[in-house]
Scaffold this motif. Structure first.
Motif, PDB file in Angstrom:
ATOM      1  N   GLU A  11       0.834  -1.211   0.000  1.00  0.00           N
ATOM      2  CA  GLU A  11       0.000   0.000   0.000  1.00  0.00           C
ATOM      3  C   GLU A  11       0.866   1.258   0.000  1.00  0.00           C
ATOM      4  OE1 GLU A  11      -3.481   2.161   2.671  1.00  0.00           O
ATOM      5  OE2 GLU A  11      -2.847   0.131   3.174  1.00  0.00           O
ATOM      6  N   PHE A  12       1.918   1.265   0.840  1.00  0.00           N
ATOM      7  CA  PHE A  12       2.817   2.413   0.880  1.00  0.00           C
ATOM      8  C   PHE A  12       3.459   2.649  -0.484  1.00  0.00           C
ATOM      9  CE2 PHE A  12       7.241   3.863   1.140  1.00  0.00           C
ATOM     10  CZ  PHE A  12       7.027   5.151   1.588  1.00  0.00           C
ATOM     11  N   GLU A  13       3.986   1.590  -1.078  1.00  0.00           N
ATOM     12  CA  GLU A  13       4.657   1.734  -2.370  1.00  0.00           C
ATOM     13  C   GLU A  13       3.711   2.277  -3.434  1.00  0.00           C
ATOM     14  OE1 GLU A  13       6.305  -2.134  -3.083  1.00  0.00           O
ATOM     15  OE2 GLU A  13       8.134  -1.662  -1.969  1.00  0.00           O
ATOM     16  N   ARG A  14       2.464   1.808  -3.436  1.00  0.00           N
ATOM     17  CA  ARG A  14       1.474   2.287  -4.407  1.00  0.00           C
ATOM     18  C   ARG A  14       1.205   3.779  -4.193  1.00  0.00           C
ATOM     19  NH1 ARG A  14      -2.086  -1.476  -3.750  1.00  0.00           N
ATOM     20  NH2 ARG A  14      -3.082  -0.490  -1.972  1.00  0.00           N
ATOM     21  N   GLU A  15       0.961   4.159  -2.944  1.00  0.00           N
ATOM     22  CA  GLU A  15       0.679   5.563  -2.637  1.00  0.00           C
ATOM     23  C   GLU A  15       1.900   6.444  -2.911  1.00  0.00           C
ATOM     24  OE1 GLU A  15      -0.954   6.076   1.274  1.00  0.00           O
ATOM     25  OE2 GLU A  15      -2.478   4.536   0.955  1.00  0.00           O
ATOM     26  N   PHE A  16       3.081   5.938  -2.590  1.00  0.00           N
ATOM     27  CA  PHE A  16       4.306   6.710  -2.802  1.00  0.00           C
ATOM     28  C   PHE A  16       4.530   6.962  -4.295  1.00  0.00           C
ATOM     29  CE2 PHE A  16       8.913   7.120  -3.366  1.00  0.00           C
ATOM     30  CZ  PHE A  16       9.172   8.157  -2.494  1.00  0.00           C
ATOM     31  N   HIS A  17       4.367   5.928  -5.097  1.00  0.00           N
ATOM     32  CA  HIS A  17       4.561   6.095  -6.541  1.00  0.00           C
ATOM     33  C   HIS A  17       3.540   7.082  -7.120  1.00  0.00           C
ATOM     34  CE1 HIS A  17       7.794   3.291  -7.264  1.00  0.00           C
ATOM     35  NE2 HIS A  17       7.201   2.427  -6.456  1.00  0.00           N
ATOM     36  N   ARG A  18       2.314   7.026  -6.627  1.00  0.00           N
ATOM     37  CA  ARG A  18       1.281   7.959  -7.096  1.00  0.00           C
ATOM     38  C   ARG A  18       1.656   9.393  -6.724  1.00  0.00           C
ATOM     39  NH1 ARG A  18      -3.334   6.719  -4.172  1.00  0.00           N
ATOM     40  NH2 ARG A  18      -3.419   4.773  -5.316  1.00  0.00           N
ATOM     41  N   ALA A  19       2.087   9.586  -5.473  1.00  0.00           N
ATOM     42  CA  ALA A  19       2.469  10.931  -5.021  1.00  0.00           C
ATOM     43  C   ALA A  19       3.673  11.452  -5.794  1.00  0.00           C
ATOM     44  CB  ALA A  19       2.755  10.918  -3.516  1.00  0.00           C
ATOM     45  N   LEU A  29       6.351  18.820  -3.772  1.00  0.00           N
ATOM     46  CA  LEU A  29       6.597  17.623  -2.967  1.00  0.00           C
ATOM     47  C   LEU A  29       5.744  17.556  -1.703  1.00  0.00           C
ATOM     48  CD1 LEU A  29      10.472  17.392  -3.287  1.00  0.00           C
ATOM     49  CD2 LEU A  29       8.755  15.974  -4.424  1.00  0.00           C
ATOM     50  N   THR A  30       4.814  18.476  -1.550  1.00  0.00           N
ATOM     51  CA  THR A  30       3.968  18.495  -0.362  1.00  0.00           C
ATOM     52  C   THR A  30       3.250  17.169  -0.172  1.00  0.00           C
ATOM     53  OG1 THR A  30       3.655  20.871  -0.634  1.00  0.00           O
ATOM     54  CG2 THR A  30       2.109  19.728   0.809  1.00  0.00           C
ATOM     55  N   ARG A  31       2.685  16.628  -1.236  1.00  0.00           N
ATOM     56  CA  ARG A  31       1.963  15.346  -1.134  1.00  0.00           C
ATOM     57  C   ARG A  31       2.891  14.230  -0.678  1.00  0.00           C
ATOM     58  NH1 ARG A  31      -0.152  17.888  -5.859  1.00  0.00           N
ATOM     59  NH2 ARG A  31       1.717  17.161  -6.911  1.00  0.00           N
ATOM     60  N   VAL A  32       4.099  14.218  -1.215  1.00  0.00           N
ATOM     61  CA  VAL A  32       5.075  13.185  -0.849  1.00  0.00           C
ATOM     62  C   VAL A  32       5.455  13.329   0.623  1.00  0.00           C
ATOM     63  CG1 VAL A  32       7.376  12.257  -1.300  1.00  0.00           C
ATOM     64  CG2 VAL A  32       5.960  13.054  -3.209  1.00  0.00           C
ATOM     65  N   GLN A  33       5.692  14.554   1.059  1.00  0.00           N
ATOM     66  CA  GLN A  33       6.069  14.789   2.447  1.00  0.00           C
ATOM     67  C   GLN A  33       4.956  14.377   3.403  1.00  0.00           C
ATOM     68  OE1 GLN A  33       7.003  18.919   1.888  1.00  0.00           O
ATOM     69  NE2 GLN A  33       9.202  18.526   1.733  1.00  0.00           N
ATOM     70  N   LYS A  34       3.720  14.707   3.077  1.00  0.00           N
ATOM     71  CA  LYS A  34       2.589  14.316   3.922  1.00  0.00           C
ATOM     72  C   LYS A  34       2.450  12.803   3.979  1.00  0.00           C
ATOM     73  CE  LYS A  34      -0.191  18.475   3.441  1.00  0.00           C
ATOM     74  NZ  LYS A  34      -1.450  19.052   2.946  1.00  0.00           N
ATOM     75  N   LEU A  35       2.607  12.161   2.847  1.00  0.00           N
ATOM     76  CA  LEU A  35       2.495  10.706   2.784  1.00  0.00           C
ATOM     77  C   LEU A  35       3.570  10.043   3.639  1.00  0.00           C
ATOM     78  CD1 LEU A  35       1.225   8.160   1.321  1.00  0.00           C
ATOM     79  CD2 LEU A  35       3.185   8.357  -0.203  1.00  0.00           C
ATOM     80  N   VAL A  36       4.799  10.481   3.492  1.00  0.00           N
ATOM     81  CA  VAL A  36       5.895   9.894   4.266  1.00  0.00           C
ATOM     82  C   VAL A  36       5.678  10.145   5.757  1.00  0.00           C
ATOM     83  CG1 VAL A  36       8.377  10.049   4.736  1.00  0.00           C
ATOM     84  CG2 VAL A  36       7.555   9.936   2.375  1.00  0.00           C
ATOM     85  N   GLY A  37       5.221  11.335   6.108  1.00  0.00           N
ATOM     86  CA  GLY A  37       4.942  11.630   7.514  1.00  0.00           C
ATOM     87  C   GLY A  37       3.871  10.729   8.090  1.00  0.00           C
TER      88      GLY A  37
END
Length: 74
Positions: A11-19, A29-37
């Motif tokens: 799930e993380f990998e899917r969301e990360f690739h989308r972001a 990169l706001t979406r990526v930063q929020k996702l990683v957080g």
């Protein structure tokens, strides 16, 4: 993330690739930063369940009006 469940990793990998794909379009990169957080918090709770219990207790105290956990100097 490898310390969490295999399903969470997928799930993380899917969301990360989308972001990251969205960030490729606009360099935001706001979406990526929020996702990683968000996922960092989930992984931390998975690795240390006591943190989750402590966090829930702090939230309950804050909701009850007790701000002692955020007092200056802590």
């Amino acid at each position: 993330m490898k310390a969490t469940s295999a399903d969470d990793l997928v799930e993380f990998e899917r969301e990360f690739h989308r972001a990251m794909a969205e960030a490729d379009d606009d360099f935001d990169l706001t979406r990526v930063q929020k996702l990683v957080g968000c996922w960092y918090g989930r992984a931390l709770e998975h690795l240390n369940p006591d943190i989750a219990e402590y966090t829930r207790a702090v939230i309950e105290r804050l909701q009850a009006g007790d701000e002692s956990d955020i007092a200056e100097g802590r």
